[in-house]
Scaffold this active site. Sequence first.
Site, PDB file in Angstrom:
ATOM      1  N   TYR A  55     -26.516 -66.912  -9.206  1.00  0.00           N
ATOM      2  CA  TYR A  55     -27.023 -67.151  -7.836  1.00  0.00           C
ATOM      3  C   TYR A  55     -27.873 -68.151  -8.092  1.00  0.00           C
ATOM      4  O   TYR A  55     -28.535 -68.905  -7.125  1.00  0.00           O
ATOM      5  CB  TYR A  55     -27.532 -65.966  -7.084  1.00  0.00           C
ATOM      6  CG  TYR A  55     -26.441 -64.999  -6.792  1.00  0.00           C
ATOM      7  CD1 TYR A  55     -24.987 -65.123  -6.922  1.00  0.00           C
ATOM      8  CD2 TYR A  55     -26.912 -63.637  -6.320  1.00  0.00           C
ATOM      9  CE1 TYR A  55     -24.158 -64.025  -6.650  1.00  0.00           C
ATOM     10  CE2 TYR A  55     -25.821 -62.688  -6.111  1.00  0.00           C
ATOM     11  CZ  TYR A  55     -24.592 -62.811  -6.237  1.00  0.00           C
ATOM     12  OH  TYR A  55     -23.525 -61.847  -5.963  1.00  0.00           O
ATOM     13  N   HIS A 111     -20.346 -59.163 -14.029  1.00  0.00           N
ATOM     14  CA  HIS A 111     -20.151 -59.841 -12.553  1.00  0.00           C
ATOM     15  C   HIS A 111     -18.639 -59.818 -12.200  1.00  0.00           C
ATOM     16  O   HIS A 111     -18.065 -59.611 -10.916  1.00  0.00           O
ATOM     17  CB  HIS A 111     -20.821 -61.067 -12.423  1.00  0.00           C
ATOM     18  CG  HIS A 111     -20.848 -61.714 -11.106  1.00  0.00           C
ATOM     19  ND1 HIS A 111     -21.981 -62.442 -10.689  1.00  0.00           N
ATOM     20  CD2 HIS A 111     -20.407 -61.383  -9.878  1.00  0.00           C
ATOM     21  CE1 HIS A 111     -22.051 -62.713  -9.378  1.00  0.00           C
ATOM     22  NE2 HIS A 111     -20.998 -62.038  -8.954  1.00  0.00           N
TER      23      HIS A 111
END
Length: 277
Positions: A55, A111
């Site tokens: 992010y 992730h």
Amino acid sequence: MAPNAPSVPSIALNDGTSIPQLGFGVFRVDPADTPRVVSDALEVGYRHIDTAAGYRNEEGVGRAIAESGLARDEVFVTTKFPNDGTKHAPEALRESLDKLGLDRVDLYLIHWPRPRLGHALEEWQNLIELQREGLTTSIGVSNFRVADLDLVIGETGATPAVNQIELHVEFQQRELREYHRAHGIATESWFPLGGGEVSSAPALLEIARAHGVTPAQAVLRWQLQLGNIVIPKSNRRERMSENLDVLGFQLGDDELAALSAIDLGEDGRRGSHPDTM
Ligand code: NDP
């Protein structure tokens, strides 16, 4: 700082620790806005922040936590290892900690399984070691399919504490939830608000109206009553408060069933697919 952070329930994890069931996600929060957004979230009462190396806003998360005046153990922090083949988890976690300005995170997740790269098992072994070293309190995975979970559990005997997956009222992931239940893995829902368009299913609108809440609040409440961890995101302070204000009403069994019936199965998926990501 909020003098009275709402008492969000905790979910017990399979390693003896616990996680606040309702947190705040920062996917697609611009790095430049992140300190303000996360400061607002902490001020309205969130005590659990979900970020990821991918992010690119870990610095802003760390800054907001540092400036909040909250003690380290008052805020639960999750970040994620990309597993994209560019570096291994030990190096990536140290970089994330550096950006966050922390000496450990509460939860570190792989992730994506990225089956085409084939590194998930090796990196899961790395996460086990990072947990032993104390750089993360808990370890888990994200977007893992049943086959990915079978592989890492079967080969290491260590069961992820959490699997963070796309899960919302139109995409309810029944098979994975059942697997999680059978193996003691906590289910954490990304896109809890469907990524922005909650759902216009008449049953949802009716249930929200009956309780005097918004559809977003009704679906968050439904998730909490299912036992899922949720991490809704908003850039707007009033929506942050709205999404946290879901502890003061209760859905009945018939309402839970009506919301569960909105499931579109695979047709309801809105995000990236773990087979191809
Ligand atoms: P959400 O389901 O949380 O939806 C966020 C969107 O909904 C934003 O566009 C937001 O707009 C809007 N919104 C927020 N509150 C309301 C409300 N009360 N009413 C109407 N609209 C609202 O999607 P996210 O993608 O943010 O997912 C949540 C978190 O999950 C992420 O932030 C991230 O931490 C995690 N995640 C993890 C993934 C993974 O692969 N592990 C993938 C995707 C997300 P606005 O900001 O303008 O309010």
